[in-house]
Scaffold this motif. Structure first.
Motif, mmCIF file in Angstrom:
data_model
loop_
_atom_site.group_PDB
_atom_site.id
_atom_site.type_symbol
_atom_site.label_atom_id
_atom_site.label_comp_id
_atom_site.label_asym_id
_atom_site.label_seq_id
_atom_site.Cartn_x
_atom_site.Cartn_y
_atom_site.Cartn_z
ATOM 1 N N GLY A 28 0.645 -1.403 -0.126
ATOM 2 C CA GLY A 28 -0.311 -0.035 -0.008
ATOM 3 C C GLY A 28 0.763 1.482 0.452
ATOM 4 N N LEU A 29 2.776 0.570 -0.865
ATOM 5 C CA LEU A 29 2.690 2.424 -0.440
ATOM 6 C C LEU A 29 2.269 3.011 -1.143
ATOM 7 C CD1 LEU A 29 6.455 1.129 0.119
ATOM 8 C CD2 LEU A 29 4.357 1.704 2.055
ATOM 9 N N SER A 30 3.067 4.576 -1.354
ATOM 10 C CA SER A 30 2.392 5.568 -1.907
ATOM 11 C C SER A 30 3.366 5.546 -3.180
ATOM 12 C CB SER A 30 2.724 6.726 -2.078
ATOM 13 O OG SER A 30 3.949 7.501 -1.117
ATOM 14 N N LYS A 31 3.204 6.217 -4.520
ATOM 15 C CA LYS A 31 4.064 6.445 -5.490
ATOM 16 C C LYS A 31 5.546 6.748 -4.562
ATOM 17 C CE LYS A 31 2.375 7.671 -9.882
ATOM 18 N NZ LYS A 31 2.490 8.513 -11.278
ATOM 19 N N ASN A 32 5.526 7.925 -4.165
ATOM 20 C CA ASN A 32 6.918 8.624 -4.141
ATOM 21 C C ASN A 32 7.522 7.408 -2.900
ATOM 22 O OD1 ASN A 32 7.650 10.583 -5.541
ATOM 23 N ND2 ASN A 32 6.210 11.180 -4.075
#
Ligand code: ASN
Length: 328
Positions: free
Chosen positions: A312-316
């Motif tokens: 569930g990590l963000s793009k950054n």
């Protein structure tokens, strides 16, 4: 004597000839496979599990995810010193890398296979099994992550790739070279490779695909992938990571939908990064919020992205993994 878990999954090492077609097909159960190499029993106490018996082209990331669970359970058994997995060679590097990312253990995990089945001339299954077991029981094999042993060489999962369709020398460690060698005197390590990173999300995001680009490629496949609901894309581009300008509209669409797009290279060796200016492809790639995949090949980048999205990590955050945390 050390106790080692052996997990068989299929591949040529467990295949034999179908007399009617003369083709090679899955044949040997785990037990039959081990019975071809009785000397293994003089080296360690073996505890066998047949996980499946498939050509490795038929495995899926979910099956490797479940295999990781099985390996973890085996390693948790105090008396088990290590795990030996037998596997088809075609996708062995994918299983090795996915397990390497998923497993957090100091005990050795070695994957092996064979280019030739036991009924073929110069079959390599026997030597590969013996050398794999030698590697597992060698005390210096601890804390090296998942290792791949074939043809007297020890490879780190991170670098290994099948580079020839059928030679006994089919496996190579891209960008690095093998980390060790096995000969009549035993197991020798050339350098110390410490297991680099563990990513253990609660689930696996399987909706990640690779699109290979060539000169003049359009963005139709990118658009189709987005329409089909893919959650991440690997674009295998050129050289340092340049892309054909025809795909720009597809990249804009991915950016607007927040879908991470990781660029890799068709080159066998080296890293991708943002060197070339807008008219050459590089800088406008950065404007499109593209993630550079370091020196991972496309298949390995896909597996890493499946785990990072599953977490569930963000793009950054995903960008940070590819640029730094996956340490390339
Ligand atoms: N040498 C091999 O094992 C190739 C086989 N097709 C497999 O990957 O299962």
């Amino acid at each position: 004597m050390k106790k080692i878990k052996v997990i068989t999954t299929g591949g040529t090492i467990a295949m034999g000839e179908d007399k009617s077609t003369h083709q090679i097909v899955p044949k040997l159960s785990g037990e039959e496979l081990l019975s071809h190499v009785p000397q293994l029993n003089n080296m360690a106490k073996l505890d066998l599990i047949q996980y499946t018996n498939l050509d490795s082209s038929q495995l899926t990331p979910k099956m490797i995810w479940d295999l990781a669970q099985l390996v973890e359970e085996s390693l948790a058994e105090e008396e088990i010193s290590g795990v030996l997995i037998t596997h088809g060679t075609d996708t062995l590097e994918e299983t090795a890398y996915l397990l390497d990312l998923l497993l957090d253990t100091t005990k050795p995990v070695v994957i092996t296979g064979a280019l030739r089945s036991f009924n073929q001339l110069s079959s390599d299954g026997e030597a590969n099994l013996v050398q794999s077991l030698q590697t597992i029981i060698e005390p210096r094999s601890k804390n090296k992550g998942v290792l791949v042993v074939l043809n007297n060489q020890i490879h780190a999962a991170r670098f290994v790739a099948k580079v020839h369709t059928n030679k006994l020398t089919a496996f190579s460690s891209i960008n690095a070279g093998p980390i060790g060698h096995i000969d009549h005197c035993g197991v020798h390590y050339f350098y110390d490779l410490v297991k680099q990173i563990t990513i253990r999300p609660k689930e696996l995001e399987e909706r990640v695909e690779i699109i290979k680009l060539s000169i003049g490629s359009s963005d139709k496949l990118i658009q189709a992938a987005l329409d089909y609901g893919y959650k991440g894309l690997i674009l295998e581009g050129f050289g340092l990571g340049t892309l054909p300008k025809n795909i720009t509209a597809g990249l804009i669409m991915a950016k607007e939908e927040g879908i991470p797009v990781v660029v890799t290279s068709r080159c066998l060796e080296g890293r991708v990064y943002n060197l070339y200016g807008a008219s050459a492809g590089g800088a406008n790639i950065a404007d499109m919020d593209i993630i550079f995949g370091g020196n991972l090949n496309s298949t390995k980048a896909r597996l890493a992205l499946m785990l990072l999205l599953g977490e569930g990590l963000s793009k950054n955050e995903i960008r940070r993994y590819f640029g730094f945390k996956l340490k390339m």
